[in-house]
Design an enzyme around this catalytic site. Structure first.
Site, PDB file in Angstrom:
ATOM      1  N   HIS A   1       0.838  -1.205   0.000  1.00  0.00           N
ATOM      2  CA  HIS A   1       0.000   0.000   0.000  1.00  0.00           C
ATOM      3  C   HIS A   1       0.872   1.253   0.000  1.00  0.00           C
ATOM      4  O   HIS A   1       1.940   1.289   0.619  1.00  0.00           O
ATOM      5  CB  HIS A   1      -0.997  -0.002   1.160  1.00  0.00           C
ATOM      6  CG  HIS A   1      -0.401  -0.049   2.521  1.00  0.00           C
ATOM      7  ND1 HIS A   1       0.050   1.078   3.166  1.00  0.00           N
ATOM      8  CD2 HIS A   1      -0.206  -1.076   3.393  1.00  0.00           C
ATOM      9  CE1 HIS A   1       0.506   0.749   4.379  1.00  0.00           C
ATOM     10  NE2 HIS A   1       0.368  -0.550   4.538  1.00  0.00           N
TER      11      HIS A   1
ATOM     12  N   ASP B   1      -0.143   4.346   0.991  1.00  0.00           N
ATOM     13  CA  ASP B   1      -0.476   5.348   1.996  1.00  0.00           C
ATOM     14  C   ASP B   1       0.196   5.049   3.331  1.00  0.00           C
ATOM     15  O   ASP B   1       0.706   3.952   3.573  1.00  0.00           O
ATOM     16  CB  ASP B   1      -1.987   5.437   2.178  1.00  0.00           C
ATOM     17  CG  ASP B   1      -2.612   4.112   2.615  1.00  0.00           C
ATOM     18  OD1 ASP B   1      -2.174   3.054   2.120  1.00  0.00           O
ATOM     19  OD2 ASP B   1      -3.528   4.125   3.462  1.00  0.00           O
TER      20      ASP B   1
ATOM     21  N   ASP C   1       6.236   0.852   7.603  1.00  0.00           N
ATOM     22  CA  ASP C   1       4.879   0.500   7.174  1.00  0.00           C
ATOM     23  C   ASP C   1       4.398   1.446   6.084  1.00  0.00           C
ATOM     24  O   ASP C   1       3.643   2.356   6.359  1.00  0.00           O
ATOM     25  CB  ASP C   1       3.940   0.555   8.382  1.00  0.00           C
ATOM     26  CG  ASP C   1       2.568  -0.001   8.097  1.00  0.00           C
ATOM     27  OD1 ASP C   1       2.394  -0.651   7.052  1.00  0.00           O
ATOM     28  OD2 ASP C   1       1.656   0.226   8.907  1.00  0.00           O
TER      29      ASP C   1
ATOM     30  N   GLU D   1      -5.170   1.944   2.325  1.00  0.00           N
ATOM     31  CA  GLU D   1      -5.176   0.755   3.191  1.00  0.00           C
ATOM     32  C   GLU D   1      -5.323   1.129   4.663  1.00  0.00           C
ATOM     33  O   GLU D   1      -5.906   0.371   5.440  1.00  0.00           O
ATOM     34  CB  GLU D   1      -3.885  -0.050   2.986  1.00  0.00           C
ATOM     35  CG  GLU D   1      -3.869  -1.418   3.654  1.00  0.00           C
ATOM     36  CD  GLU D   1      -3.362  -1.404   5.096  1.00  0.00           C
ATOM     37  OE1 GLU D   1      -3.550  -2.419   5.796  1.00  0.00           O
ATOM     38  OE2 GLU D   1      -2.768  -0.386   5.530  1.00  0.00           O
ATOM     39  N   GLU D   2      -4.794   2.276   5.038  1.00  0.00           N
ATOM     40  CA  GLU D   2      -4.768   2.655   6.454  1.00  0.00           C
ATOM     41  C   GLU D   2      -6.088   3.239   6.949  1.00  0.00           C
ATOM     42  O   GLU D   2      -6.210   3.571   8.124  1.00  0.00           O
ATOM     43  CB  GLU D   2      -3.639   3.651   6.715  1.00  0.00           C
ATOM     44  CG  GLU D   2      -2.230   3.111   6.472  1.00  0.00           C
ATOM     45  CD  GLU D   2      -1.781   2.090   7.515  1.00  0.00           C
ATOM     46  OE1 GLU D   2      -2.611   1.694   8.366  1.00  0.00           O
ATOM     47  OE2 GLU D   2      -0.603   1.687   7.470  1.00  0.00           O
TER      48      GLU D   2
ATOM     49  N   GLU E   1       3.618  -6.283   4.098  1.00  0.00           N
ATOM     50  CA  GLU E   1       3.425  -5.596   5.377  1.00  0.00           C
ATOM     51  C   GLU E   1       4.625  -5.863   6.291  1.00  0.00           C
ATOM     52  O   GLU E   1       5.341  -6.851   6.118  1.00  0.00           O
ATOM     53  CB  GLU E   1       2.150  -6.111   6.058  1.00  0.00           C
ATOM     54  CG  GLU E   1       0.867  -5.707   5.362  1.00  0.00           C
ATOM     55  CD  GLU E   1       0.465  -4.265   5.633  1.00  0.00           C
ATOM     56  OE1 GLU E   1       1.154  -3.592   6.424  1.00  0.00           O
ATOM     57  OE2 GLU E   1      -0.527  -3.813   5.041  1.00  0.00           O
TER      58      GLU E   1
ATOM     59  N   HIS F   1       3.433   2.801  12.657  1.00  0.00           N
ATOM     60  CA  HIS F   1       2.549   3.835  13.214  1.00  0.00           C
ATOM     61  C   HIS F   1       3.190   4.602  14.368  1.00  0.00           C
ATOM     62  O   HIS F   1       2.520   5.424  15.000  1.00  0.00           O
ATOM     63  CB  HIS F   1       1.212   3.239  13.673  1.00  0.00           C
ATOM     64  CG  HIS F   1       0.459   2.536  12.593  1.00  0.00           C
ATOM     65  ND1 HIS F   1      -0.845   2.080  12.784  1.00  0.00           N
ATOM     66  CD2 HIS F   1       0.779   2.187  11.322  1.00  0.00           C
ATOM     67  CE1 HIS F   1      -1.270   1.486  11.682  1.00  0.00           C
ATOM     68  NE2 HIS F   1      -0.296   1.547  10.772  1.00  0.00           N
TER      69      HIS F   1
END
Length: 348
Positions: free
Chosen positions: A57, A59, A84, A116-117, A145, A321
């Site tokens: 992903h 984003d 991530d 995705e987030e 991931e 994150h």
């Protein structure tokens, strides 16, 4: 461009969820891939070789103070999304640019997608797969991931529900004239506090089913007995349990403790594809440790369309994150080497 420079260049592009246009343009330019909105696909399935998808992903989670400027320091890439999963995106791009694609025993496909987030309803993967139905014939997909270079199989499903306790307001000096809705939620909270994770074994893997309250709201005023209390309950459930079964368990719990229940978000679990031949080859060629994926990933959505999928990436789970997010350059080099060997040596 080496892997670290590529990862740094990607981290320098701001791409919080919903703002992926700039990074999608960059990826399309660097790979020659086909653009679909803010998603990019490289390659096409159906050429006679088994197709392998590497998916990532574009984003990130919302930006935090200190994310920019991205930088290299002490063998690490620092910046929003480094683990991530922009480090993994760098590996994908460099594999595409460097490998002799037509000579590989498998058909390599790259899938870069958006959103995705955010909530699953806005996730960009399924619309992309509908636009490119050839991708559904893939023999294996790897979601890159962050897994610390472990091969993480399946994924837990995730369900969110709002549980509402009703009371009756009163002056807090005379609480006996009302009914405190927050206090009514107490037995449920105490029950959840004392429940150990429920282990579910699938082959050699162990998943842990857990329920957690992640938000509570009941404020009317500092001197008012609350007449309403709402909890957000998050249920993480193992592969093999359907959405309907998970919802039935959440509703039964709500009824048991006297709450109304409204399911607000549901994401299915993903199967553990222990018997997939290409996955077995990946495991044998790389000696990657095999684990259960405790969190939710798009392995579940790929499986819904019949694409066998697993998680494998260079990012660090503990960095995802986080403020000050980073990824080691060594992990990028190792991920590249492991995937390169698999793509070059997998049996056709």
């Amino acid at each position: 461009m080496d892997l670290a420079e590529r990862a740094l260049a990607l981290c320098e592009i701001r791409s919080p969820v919903g703002e992926e246009a700039e990074i999608a343009a960059y990826v399309a330019r660097e790979t020659g891939g086909e653009r679909f909105g803010n998603a990019v696909v490289c390659g096409k399935a159906g050429g006679g070789r088994p197709a392998v998808i590497l998916a990532g992903h574009l984003d990130t989670v919302p930006l935090q103070e200190g994310d920019f400027p991205a930088r290299r320091a002490n063998g690490r890439i620092h910046g929003r999304g480094a683990s991530d999963m922009k480090g993994a995106l760098a590996v994908m791009i460099e594999l595409w640019r460097s490998l002799p694609l037509l000579e590989l025993p498998v058909e390599l496909l790259l899938v870069f997608y958006d959103r995705e987030e955010g909530p699953i309803a806005g996730n960009g993967l399924l619309p992309l797969l509908r636009a490119r139905p050839d991708l559904r014939s893939a023999a294996l997909a790897l979601c890159l991931e962050p897994t610390d270079l472990a091969l993480q199989l399946g994924c837990c499903g995730s369900m969110h529900a709002t549980l509402t306790f009703a009371g009756r307001s009163a002056h807090s000096a005379r609480p006996w004239q009302g009914e405190n809705a927050i206090h009514k939620a107490g037995p449920l909270l105490d029950h959840l506090r004392t429940q150990p994770p429920r282990e579910v074994r699938i082959g050699e893997l162990i998943y842990r089913e857990v329920m957690s309250v992640t938000r509570i709201e009941g404020f009317t005023g500092r001197n008012v007995v609350p007449a309403r209390c709402e909890l957000n309950l998050n249920f993480r459930f193992a592969p093999g349990r359907s959405l309907e079964e998970a919802e039935a368990e959440v509703r039964a719990l709500s009824q048991r403790f006297g709450a109304d229940c409204a399911v607000t978000d549901r994401a299915p679990s993903g199967p553990a594809i222990l018997d997939n031949p290409l996955l077995q080859e990946l495991r044998a060629l790389t000696a990657a440790p095999v684990e259960a994926k405790q969190a939710w990933t798009d392995v579940a959505q790929l499986a819904q369309l019949g694409i066998p999928a697993a998680n494998f990436g260079p990012g660090e789970q503990a960095q995802a994150h986080q403020k000050g997010e980073s990824c080691s350059e060594e992990s990028l080099r190792r991920a590249y080497a492991m995937l390169e060997r698999f793509l070059r040596e997998a049996a056709a």
